[in-house]
Motif scaffolding. Structure first.
Motif, mmCIF file in Angstrom:
data_model
loop_
_atom_site.group_PDB
_atom_site.id
_atom_site.type_symbol
_atom_site.label_atom_id
_atom_site.label_comp_id
_atom_site.label_asym_id
_atom_site.label_seq_id
_atom_site.Cartn_x
_atom_site.Cartn_y
_atom_site.Cartn_z
ATOM 1 N N VAL A 25 1.170 32.992 -10.004
ATOM 2 C CA VAL A 25 2.154 32.388 -9.114
ATOM 3 C C VAL A 25 2.417 33.355 -7.960
ATOM 4 N N ASP A 26 2.094 32.899 -6.769
ATOM 5 C CA ASP A 26 2.329 33.694 -5.556
ATOM 6 C C ASP A 26 3.795 33.516 -5.169
ATOM 7 N N GLU A 27 4.583 34.520 -5.516
ATOM 8 C CA GLU A 27 6.027 34.474 -5.216
ATOM 9 C C GLU A 27 6.368 35.434 -4.079
ATOM 10 N N VAL A 28 5.402 35.658 -3.209
ATOM 11 C CA VAL A 28 5.617 36.549 -2.070
ATOM 12 C C VAL A 28 6.808 36.063 -1.232
ATOM 13 N N GLN A 29 6.939 34.734 -1.118
ATOM 14 C CA GLN A 29 8.057 34.187 -0.346
ATOM 15 C C GLN A 29 9.188 33.671 -1.253
ATOM 16 N N THR A 30 8.833 33.093 -2.401
ATOM 17 C CA THR A 30 9.856 32.480 -3.272
ATOM 18 C C THR A 30 10.575 33.494 -4.152
ATOM 19 N N GLY A 31 9.989 34.689 -4.307
ATOM 20 C CA GLY A 31 10.528 35.669 -5.249
ATOM 21 C C GLY A 31 11.781 36.363 -4.766
ATOM 22 N N VAL A 32 12.344 37.195 -5.647
ATOM 23 C CA VAL A 32 13.510 38.039 -5.343
ATOM 24 C C VAL A 32 14.707 37.191 -4.864
ATOM 25 N N TYR A 33 15.087 36.254 -5.715
ATOM 26 C CA TYR A 33 16.302 35.441 -5.571
ATOM 27 C C TYR A 33 16.270 34.418 -4.441
ATOM 28 N N ARG A 34 15.151 34.255 -3.757
ATOM 29 C CA ARG A 34 15.108 33.332 -2.624
ATOM 30 C C ARG A 34 15.458 31.898 -3.056
ATOM 31 N N THR A 35 14.992 31.492 -4.259
ATOM 32 C CA THR A 35 15.281 30.118 -4.696
ATOM 33 C C THR A 35 16.465 30.057 -5.672
ATOM 34 N N GLY A 36 17.151 31.175 -5.855
ATOM 35 C CA GLY A 36 18.326 31.190 -6.741
ATOM 36 C C GLY A 36 18.147 32.128 -7.917
ATOM 37 N N GLU A 37 17.024 32.003 -8.618
ATOM 38 C CA GLU A 37 16.706 32.922 -9.721
ATOM 39 C C GLU A 37 15.885 34.079 -9.177
ATOM 40 N N PHE A 38 15.747 35.171 -9.975
ATOM 41 C CA PHE A 38 14.944 36.305 -9.502
ATOM 42 C C PHE A 38 13.542 35.833 -9.110
ATOM 43 N N LYS A 92 7.575 40.073 0.523
ATOM 44 C CA LYS A 92 8.606 39.841 1.549
ATOM 45 C C LYS A 92 10.020 40.373 1.247
ATOM 46 N N GLY A 93 10.799 39.652 0.444
ATOM 47 C CA GLY A 93 12.199 40.024 0.256
ATOM 48 C C GLY A 93 12.420 41.248 -0.604
ATOM 49 N N LEU A 94 11.363 41.729 -1.250
ATOM 50 C CA LEU A 94 11.511 42.814 -2.224
ATOM 51 C C LEU A 94 12.002 44.124 -1.601
ATOM 52 N N GLY A 95 11.590 44.403 -0.385
ATOM 53 C CA GLY A 95 11.937 45.695 0.214
ATOM 54 C C GLY A 95 13.071 45.635 1.226
ATOM 55 N N ILE A 97 -0.936 29.372 -7.423
ATOM 56 C CA ILE A 97 -0.061 28.420 -6.702
ATOM 57 C C ILE A 97 1.201 29.111 -6.174
ATOM 58 N N GLU A 98 1.789 28.489 -5.158
ATOM 59 C CA GLU A 98 3.167 28.809 -4.752
ATOM 60 C C GLU A 98 4.017 27.670 -5.305
ATOM 61 N N LEU A 99 5.176 27.956 -5.863
ATOM 62 C CA LEU A 99 6.020 26.886 -6.417
ATOM 63 C C LEU A 99 6.707 26.108 -5.302
ATOM 64 N N VAL A 100 6.998 26.798 -4.207
ATOM 65 C CA VAL A 100 7.420 26.131 -2.978
ATOM 66 C C VAL A 100 6.508 26.708 -1.900
ATOM 67 N N GLN A 101 5.671 25.860 -1.308
ATOM 68 C CA GLN A 101 4.762 26.379 -0.282
ATOM 69 C C GLN A 101 5.568 26.772 0.945
ATOM 70 N N GLY A 102 5.595 28.065 1.212
ATOM 71 C CA GLY A 102 6.407 28.576 2.315
ATOM 72 C C GLY A 102 5.856 28.163 3.657
ATOM 73 N N GLU A 103 4.614 28.568 3.929
ATOM 74 C CA GLU A 103 3.999 28.261 5.215
ATOM 75 C C GLU A 103 3.571 26.788 5.260
ATOM 76 N N GLY A 104 3.344 26.208 4.082
ATOM 77 C CA GLY A 104 2.793 24.852 4.004
ATOM 78 C C GLY A 104 3.778 23.727 4.285
ATOM 79 N N GLY A 105 5.088 23.996 4.304
ATOM 80 C CA GLY A 105 6.033 22.911 4.610
ATOM 81 C C GLY A 105 7.277 22.887 3.737
ATOM 82 N N VAL A 106 7.498 23.934 2.930
ATOM 83 C CA VAL A 106 8.727 24.121 2.143
ATOM 84 C C VAL A 106 8.960 22.997 1.120
ATOM 85 N N GLU A 107 7.884 22.387 0.658
ATOM 86 C CA GLU A 107 7.997 21.295 -0.323
ATOM 87 C C GLU A 107 7.860 21.890 -1.728
#
Ligand SMILES: *Cc1c(COP(=O)(O)O)cnc(C)c1O
Length: 388
Positions: free
Chosen positions: A218-231, A248-251, A185-195
């Motif tokens: 957990v696919d944190e390709v978009q949500t990871g690396v502080y995007r949602t506040g936590e690492f 994404k944000g890692l590099g 799962i993605e915890l916040v679907q990035g491409e799916g609508g940011v829900e």
């Protein structure tokens, strides 16, 4: 031949591309070849987490490039080891890391770990992976099949078997059977609508899967690396997944992906690999990205960004606000209006994204300044005022 014609002649036409020629950038501000400024609320789809033209990153890359760029994974790579240690510590997981070059590749790694975990004495016992409708997991053959959007499965078959889609998180339990090895799962679907998914439901799912020895990816390709506040968004949701993927944000702009797993013994020597994965260039750059972001006060930035964003609820074509941290969206009443908005925003020199069918998505650099936020939203407002 002008650049646009050159691009159209020689580059395969897989993107609906805008032909502005950006020449330089400073944090969340880009400059085109006519020296006009644009506010970047996209950070290259969540990639340029520390902003454009970041001197600290540039210097780290420059120094590394003068020494060694690449020697292959057959030898120790100092910044790779340092980066793996840092990622594991920040994730608060007792995990090991494999480095890939993209989000899709990180997810491929996750799928391989899960599939191997489901084998007993070389025999396939469990192989099914459940993913969510509207999810996005990548563009390779298997991550495309893992992606729960039917429209993405129109060509390219036959696909690998074993991916099952749940309409929503509550439907997952009823799909589990003796062949299920993982849920992704993605915890916040990035491409799916940011829900964002509901926290309690996610925690209950994590508990259930643990009881059944089914892996939680957990696919944190978009949500990871502080995007949602936590690492990790997983930290925010207070869950401990078995596998987490990052990219994404890692590099901060160099191509890097990572798969972290607490199942450290599943992959053995020779089971997986990558020529470029985790080389000196990308891991040195990524280390510097994390050094910067660790000290960044994203909470204050998020509060300021949120305050500005919520003023847009006054427009009658805006249905609601969605998202978490600096991964935000405005749900627009229909897709046609959304397309107009995105075009008008560009005309007013502010870059924004689309997500799902009708969500206006904002993924600013995590280092965006108040001044850039002000400027960007002034332009968004002007763009919105042209829509009726
Ligand atoms: C972008 C994205 C991917 C794919 O990453 P690539 O680097 O384009 O392969 C996978 N999962 C999620 C959640 C993404 O946002």
């Amino acid at each position: 031949m002008n650049l646009e014609t050159m691009d159209k002649t020689y580059v395969l036409n897989t993107y609906a591309r805008n032909y502005t020629n950006f020449k330089s950038g400073e944090n969340a501000t880009l400059f085109d070849d006519k020296k006009q400024d644009y506010i970047d609320f996209t950070s290259g789809i969540g990639v340029v987490s520390v902003g454009h033209g970041n001197k600290q990153i540039a210097n780290a890359i420059c120094e590394q490039a003068k020494n060694i760029l690449h020697i292959s994974n057959l030898y120790l790579i100092e910044p790779q080891a340092l980066l793996a240690k840092k990622i594991v510590e920040l994730s608060k997981l007792d995990a090991g890391v494999f480095f890939a070059n993209s989000g899709a590749e990180a997810n491929e790694g996750a799928i391989k770990i899960a599939r191997k975990y489901g084998e007993v004495d070389g025999e396939i016992k469990r192989y099914k992976i459940i993913t969510l409708k509207h999810s996005f997991h990548g563009r390779t053959i298997s991550t495309l099949k893992a992606t729960g959007q039917e429209s993405m499965h129109n060509y390219f078959g036959p696909f690998p078997d074993g991916f099952v889609y749940a309409d929503d998180i509550d439907k997952i339990e009823s799909l589990l059977d003796e062949h299920t090895v993982a849920v992704m799962i993605e915890l916040v679907q990035g491409e799916g609508g940011v829900e964002p998914l509901d926290k309690e439901r996610v925690q209950n799912l994590a508990k259930l899967l643990k009881q059944k020895d089914i892996l939680l990816i957990v696919d944190e390709v978009q949500t990871g690396v502080y995007r949602t506040g936590e690492f990790l968004a997983s930290n925010l949701y207070k869950i401990k997944p078995d596998i987490v993927t990052l990219a994404k944000g890692l590099g901060g702009g160099v191509p890097i992906g990572a798969v972290l797993t607490t199942k450290k013994d599943v992959l053995k020597t020779g089971d997986h690999g990558s020529t470029f994965g985790g080389n000196y260039l990308v891991t040195r750059a990524s280390l510097e990205v994390l050094n910067i972001l660790e000290k960044e006060d994203t909470r204050t930035t998020t509060n300021y960004f949120s305050q500005k964003l919520s003023t847009f609820l006054k427009y009658d074509f805006v249905e609601k606000e969605v998202g978490l941290g600096l991964m935000r969206g405005l749900r627009i009443k229909d897709a046609t209006t959304l397309t107009k908005i995105i075009n008008e925003c560009f005309n007013h020199r502010v870059l924004v994204l689309k997500a799902g069918r009708n969500t206006l998505r904002f993924l600013p650099p995590l280092t965006i300044t108040k001044n850039e936020i002000d400027k960007g939203f002034e332009r968004v407002e002007k763009a919105f005022n042209t829509i009726s």
